[in-house]
Write an enzyme that holds these catalytic residues in place. Sequence first.
Site, PDB file in Angstrom:
ATOM      1  N   HIS A 189       0.837  -1.237   0.003  1.00 12.30           N
ATOM      2  CA  HIS A 189      -0.012   0.127   0.020  1.00 12.30           C
ATOM      3  C   HIS A 189       0.886   1.255  -0.119  1.00 12.30           C
ATOM      4  O   HIS A 189       1.935   1.208   0.693  1.00 12.30           O
ATOM      5  CB  HIS A 189      -0.999  -0.039   1.126  1.00 12.30           C
ATOM      6  N   LYS A 590      28.157  -4.586  -8.606  1.00 11.87           N
ATOM      7  CA  LYS A 590      26.900  -4.364  -7.897  1.00 11.87           C
ATOM      8  C   LYS A 590      26.939  -5.261  -6.539  1.00 11.87           C
ATOM      9  O   LYS A 590      26.590  -6.342  -6.812  1.00 11.87           O
ATOM     10  CB  LYS A 590      25.670  -4.409  -8.577  1.00 11.87           C
ATOM     11  N   GLU A 735      25.613  -9.923  -8.057  1.00 16.60           N
ATOM     12  CA  GLU A 735      24.132  -9.713  -8.405  1.00 16.60           C
ATOM     13  C   GLU A 735      24.297  -8.639  -9.845  1.00 16.60           C
ATOM     14  O   GLU A 735      23.083  -8.693 -10.339  1.00 16.60           O
ATOM     15  CB  GLU A 735      23.827  -8.607  -7.369  1.00 16.60           C
TER      16      GLU A 735
END
Length: 875
Positions: A189, A590, A735
């Site tokens: 939300h 990364k 990554e």
Amino acid sequence: MPAAERLDIGGRVVRLSNPAKVLYPETGTTKRDVVDYYAQVADVLMAHAAGRPVTRKRWVDGVGTERKPGAVFFQKQLERGAPDWLETVDIQHSEGVKAYPLVSEPAALVWMANLAALELHVPQWRADAGFGASIDSERQHPDRLVLDLDPGEGADIDDCAEVALWVREVLIDMGLDPMPLTSGSKGIHLYARLDGTLTSRQVSDVAHELARSLEQLHPDRVVSEMRKAKRVGKVMLDWSQNSAAKTTVAPYSLRGRVRPTVAAPRTWEEIEHGHLEQLEYPEVLRRLDRDGDLLAGLDEQLDAPRDAAPARGRATASAGRGKGGTAASAKGGADDPAPASDRLSKYREMRDPERTPEPVPAEAPTPRDESTFVVQEHHARRLHYDFRLEQEGVLVSWAVPKGPPTTAGRNHLAVQTEDHPLEYGSFAGEIPKGEYGAGTVTIWDEGTVELEKWRDDEVIGVLHGRDDGGLGGEPYRFALIRTDADKRQWLLHRMKDQRKGAWSREAQRKAERDGDAGAGAGAGAPESDSKAAEGGKRSSKASKTVGSRATASRASASSGGRRERLRPMLASPGEPRDLDDEREWSLEVKWDGWRVLVEVDHGEVRLLSRSGGDLSGSFPELLEPIASAVRTGQAVLDGEVVVLGMEGASDFGALQARAGLTGREARAAAKRSPVTLLLFDLLEVNGERILDVPLDDRHGRLDALVATSRRVRISRPLRGSLQHVLDVTRERGLEGVIAKRRDSRYRPGARSSDWLKLKHQQMREVVVVGWLEGKGGLAGTVGSLVLARPEGRRLRYIGRVGTGFSGAERDRLRDALRPRRTAPAIDDVPADVRKRIRWVRSAVAEVEHSEETASGALRHPVWRGLRHDKRVSDL
């Protein structure tokens, strides 16, 4: 059955019946546990639900009983036998008036929890009509906007996180400050504070248009329609809960899921990093103790005077309003305007000269024959910029959340605040905590202004700032346009063409050198433009005053004010094709860790997260090594905290286990899984900020400054072509790669295309063991395939893939995969999957995915196809 208990909650007696009744069988969570939880979160839950009529969702026999008639239901109207002290509001419906309860005190929450009301749902508007009043919900204006990001079949919560970041950028551009929660169910939300001037229908229309726009930008990832058939593999951006008749589960409410999850506030740092999970109530309580309410400011009145009573009704301050208090018009204020003789009365009411270093003159302002401006960067609860123009002896002021727009194509929200004294134009320093507008103020730019027009609804002029100021030293023609009736909301616009005949910067410099403002005006404007020439005279005179004022402000800042704290620069998502010339880019690993800014000050070390939180206590094993590694008295460095595995890749799961630990727990964890600091940038040395120094030069200075050790290393640029670097990092299980322009400057807090993150998508051969039927438009065909990997003579479940198929391919797979009557020897299949799966003879396939979790499950798998040339034994 245990006897009922009588609880004293804030002076109210609430009956707790059957406290040992289990409401969450999977975790053994009892009604007593639920009541205790709601009692502990009462203050923060009420901050976001008070004044809002509550619709309760009740599980009278606990979760898991949904198929039993009457076991779970929504309850809107207040039942008979409710305590007479419970505050209510009557809401007019088409079928008549219904009384809804309000959560105006902790006892109300405990009473609801005793009735097994696990979920509390509220609208985005407040019933500010008072106790027992009757209102029409359609006429209540919302004070917040909500967007529900719900993953469809084949998508997950991390897909929602990616979409949330896109939504955030749009909302910020609209002048709103979104705040995220994991919903406790499947998605996320997003809330943003509104000022209460728009109707629910207007807010719904805006939210709907936002959802449609994102759907057009990302048609493969976002859907704005409700039909489930269109949601497969996508994130549904539900805008409809802004309707006056709709409700959303309240922040901090429990959910009626298998486990006691919560609609839990999160940080944007968590959203950006991903790897999200829905939080259960014990973790929410721990985080609340550690971090406080991450939604603070969403529903409280912003920047209220210190002695003001708390607001009970609808909040009225605008999102991004910043430092300003009650809005003032150009003539002195929209609400109870001060007399023209003293336009600073409201300013003085809001400040105590004994407690704040801000100038608080005792006398009414005196107009003068000068026109100056100042833009101040204000790090208060939220960063914003204060835009101030001199007029009739005061600085008429606006709070601009995103600062003056740099191009003519953008309008930025400007919220008018109270008039400020002229002395404020040289103020730079620290407003103490607890005072109005607490935070750090620095001068971003200042100078003179040529005013062309000043009306109650429009201001036009040209700013002439400092050569080193935020406006870049060039004339800046602007327009302020009022957009609302109460004179508070404006738009700040940079005008495309500079005014014909406006006094040029070069002419102004020449006039100041020669001491002849008139000659300068003549050089830059037609002789007939006497108004511009006269403006030039005023500008020249004011420029000297402002110059001395700037010197004084800088001296004040260096002697008594704290410098602006830096924030990490962020990389934009990219693809290898975005690197136009590889020679212009530096390639770095990364790392999958936590980003930190490292502040070193003569042996003292602080580790600050992206959001500014102090992580020093969480990583005690780094403090001494950092102090020893940095070969200077003071520095600010940028890096990543990681747990390095045996192969040199970072282990994010091990790092997550360190979250929130301090003191003895952190020291014990440091022995079990010590972290390493990988440094990759240098921002400041001995008070000198080197943000504008090219990246390559900053790298060189970093190498010279830091003596590396086991705990402190430098993440140096990688050698070789981009393809080589991508191949090597993929093979090592890293990554991805960060590509940075070699000549890029460091832009604190900004997300820039000068830095790109190139994440690896990995290929994996898997075993297809079954399929789940789709829903809606996919009924009768493959909705997702169930995947596994071999482990000895057995298989292990590694997830499902529901994207990458065409409709025809789904049908072909349904017909091609041979049915199997019994389950294969497979471990870890979730119960909800095992109930619905259609087992098939094992087949080898290939999928693309972003990474694997610690348990071996695939993240974001995308279907590539069956491998008819391979058997399971080949894997």
